[in-house]
Design an enzyme around this catalytic site. Sequence first.
Site, PDB file in Angstrom:
ATOM      1  N   ASP A  62       0.844  -1.200   0.000  1.00  0.00           N
ATOM      2  CA  ASP A  62       0.000   0.000   0.000  1.00  0.00           C
ATOM      3  C   ASP A  62       0.880   1.251   0.000  1.00  0.00           C
ATOM      4  OD1 ASP A  62       0.891  -0.126   2.600  1.00  0.00           O
ATOM      5  OD2 ASP A  62      -1.079   0.158   3.521  1.00  0.00           O
ATOM      6  N   SER A  63       2.218   1.046   0.044  1.00  0.00           N
ATOM      7  CA  SER A  63       3.152   2.148  -0.201  1.00  0.00           C
ATOM      8  C   SER A  63       2.897   2.743  -1.583  1.00  0.00           C
ATOM      9  CB  SER A  63       4.599   1.663  -0.083  1.00  0.00           C
ATOM     10  OG  SER A  63       4.780   0.468  -0.830  1.00  0.00           O
ATOM     11  N   LYS A 131      -1.311  -9.343   2.612  1.00  0.00           N
ATOM     12  CA  LYS A 131      -0.645  -8.847   3.825  1.00  0.00           C
ATOM     13  C   LYS A 131      -1.592  -7.886   4.530  1.00  0.00           C
ATOM     14  CE  LYS A 131       2.901  -5.706   3.847  1.00  0.00           C
ATOM     15  NZ  LYS A 131       2.326  -4.650   4.693  1.00  0.00           N
ATOM     16  N   GLU A 199       8.734  -3.960  10.907  1.00  0.00           N
ATOM     17  CA  GLU A 199       9.172  -2.669  10.352  1.00  0.00           C
ATOM     18  C   GLU A 199       9.625  -1.731  11.467  1.00  0.00           C
ATOM     19  OE1 GLU A 199       6.631  -0.981   7.385  1.00  0.00           O
ATOM     20  OE2 GLU A 199       7.679   0.941   7.413  1.00  0.00           O
TER      21      GLU A 199
HETATM   22  O1  KIV Z   1       3.493  -1.112   1.689  1.00  0.00           O
HETATM   23  C1  KIV Z   1       4.665  -1.531   1.714  1.00  0.00           C
HETATM   24  O2  KIV Z   1       5.472  -1.299   0.802  1.00  0.00           O
HETATM   25  C2  KIV Z   1       5.068  -2.320   2.872  1.00  0.00           C
HETATM   26  C3  KIV Z   1       6.506  -2.706   2.992  1.00  0.00           C
HETATM   27  C4  KIV Z   1       7.338  -1.539   3.263  1.00  0.00           C
HETATM   28  C5  KIV Z   1       6.705  -3.790   3.978  1.00  0.00           C
HETATM   29  O3  KIV Z   1       4.248  -2.619   3.683  1.00  0.00           O
END
Ligand code: KIV
Length: 281
Positions: A62-63, A131, A199
């Site tokens: 979700d980044s 995730k 994290e």
């Molecule tokens: O959204 C993302 O990219 C993440 C990673 C940084 C683990 O959750």
Amino acid sequence: MSSSVTSRPTALYGGQAGRRVTVRDVAAAKERGERWPMVTAYDAMTAKVFDEAGIPVLLVGDSAAMVVYGYDSTLPVTVDDLLPLTAAVVRGSSRAMVVADLPFGSYQASPQQALETAARFMKEGGAHAVKLEGGRRVLPQVEALVSAGIPVMAHLGLTPQSVNTFGGYRVQGRGQAGDELMSDAKDLEYAGAFAVVLECVPAELAERVTRSLSIPTIGIGAGPSTDAQVLVWQDLMGLTPHPAKFVKKYFDLAGEMDRAVRAFADEVVGGAFPAAEHSYH
Ligand code: KIV
């Protein structure tokens, strides 16, 4: 480029048999004590590059809210924003396991909501796992997904969807919070998660959690002892203007792109592009 770089960096890469990496491969890697890399991907072409380089797990994080859509946190991104990116990453790869992040507000309400959202990522996005963020408060969600046959990657520590509760992007798990994180990690393993992202937590805590779990830990800002490491690809390639302390920049993509696009602009203005070889006759 270092001479130790290979096109197939991990034995975990199940694609040796011409198939995708599965949760069983990831579990076997932990048993063998084998470390592995995960990177984010949001489109087909970069997914293909990472897949062919032997990255065994691609995360459609979700980044994307920040690095694709330009928001200043991960909160605004929606299921409808992430679904097409997930489908593109699946189409662009043939051997990596593709994990789709469940965005903020798409799973917290109930196990039923989590199931409906995750099912969309599996059916419409073609993801192989999902995730979600959180510890004990999402255990019913994890159990519901696992019982429905959906592999779940958990995420503890600095969970960016809770940035407003944390009061900023800060290291988590110091002091007594470390014991709580440890107990969350064990509960998530018990609930059936196949891996857990840690994290921005102290390296010593990540090492303890990694030793205590039989599922792999995937670190980002969690020191060197986790079973796997993940980075956002724009961070590791040097596209992010102000990356966090835990990022190592492996390339200057922003600089290279700047040079290339300036050269293109100069040649267009000066008339050098297109040349005869770029023209049809
Ligand atoms: O959204 C993302 O990219 C993440 C990673 C940084 C683990 O959750």
